[in-house]
Design an enzyme around this catalytic site. Sequence first.
Site, PDB file in Angstrom:
ATOM      1  N   SER A 110      24.564  -5.611 -18.528  1.00  0.00           N
ATOM      2  CA  SER A 110      25.298  -6.745 -17.980  1.00  0.00           C
ATOM      3  C   SER A 110      26.296  -6.244 -16.933  1.00  0.00           C
ATOM      4  O   SER A 110      25.893  -5.640 -15.936  1.00  0.00           O
ATOM      5  CB  SER A 110      25.969  -7.533 -19.115  1.00  0.00           C
ATOM      6  N   GLU A 205      17.706  -9.085 -14.382  1.00  0.00           N
ATOM      7  CA  GLU A 205      17.934 -10.024 -15.487  1.00  0.00           C
ATOM      8  C   GLU A 205      19.259 -10.715 -15.235  1.00  0.00           C
ATOM      9  O   GLU A 205      20.076 -10.226 -14.462  1.00  0.00           O
ATOM     10  CB  GLU A 205      17.948  -9.302 -16.839  1.00  0.00           C
ATOM     11  N   HIS A 271      19.847 -10.665 -21.711  1.00  0.00           N
ATOM     12  CA  HIS A 271      20.709 -11.409 -22.634  1.00  0.00           C
ATOM     13  C   HIS A 271      19.885 -12.260 -23.595  1.00  0.00           C
ATOM     14  O   HIS A 271      19.862 -13.488 -23.496  1.00  0.00           O
ATOM     15  CB  HIS A 271      21.671 -12.292 -21.844  1.00  0.00           C
TER      16      HIS A 271
END
Length: 300
Positions: A110, A205, A271
Amino acid sequence: MISTVAHLEKGDTVGVVCLSSLEEPEKLGDALAFLDELGLRYKIGDTITAKHDYLAGSDEVRLADFHAMVRDPEVKAIFCVKGGYGSARIASKIDYELLAENPKIFWGFSDLTYLHCAINEYANIVTFHGPLLMATDKMDDLSKKMFLQLFTPMEIQYTEAISPLTTIAPGIARGPIIGGNLRRLVSTLGTKFEVHTEGRILVIEDIAETIPRIDSMLQQLKQARKLEQLAGVVIGSFTQTEASDDALLTLMKEYFSDLGIPVVAGFKIGHETTNIAIPLGVDAILDAQEKTLRLLPGVH
């Protein structure tokens, strides 16, 4: 050639830090219990309890915590517990030579995508894009098993046994695998940490980004001429997009179907409950016909 890092042994000590948004330390219990399960000892960084507005301590505190873990000869790996935002704020102040001289496992994803780009480039070592420790209670068994790649050098093979995959463009590519969170990758553009895509396989992502915003970010990568240099594309999890999977697939086809490189979507990297951890910087083979992704080990 990017270097792999030393593998872990049971009983090794690892560092637990928060280099981005602040965390509630009382939630650390599950994370530490999981490290216990793995047979690891741990040192808790100052950033776990530090607070500075929305960050886990000031930039100086987070930078010092990271450097302390790098310098500590007992610490064999650095695990980030949370993402959010903040790692970019310390990227330009990190001593990458220190890390190159004391190479060790760096794990997170992330917001940590920014540091993956920086460390791969300036310390020239493999890093690991994997579940954040604060998500231990949300990880499925397969995601937890991915931590075992840190103990024994093993090739990772992703096939449709893990999730259904969709070929957007055919072909076979081999090259170093890079990438991570799309928003953070785009935020590196125009900086000294700009993502390098030449001859590489890109993983993307994201979470809570609408289709128009994903479109905007892909357009920026395209106009920065990052897409035309790629060897292949691995499309990971895009969750909470407020749109159907078909709408996302249509958008991905628009950007990736005509590049003349293999592109495959549907990988559980990101996620989600299943978050397959991968070493960034290692050589990978993406086969769009067979719908497989194979990666060399990130540890030695």
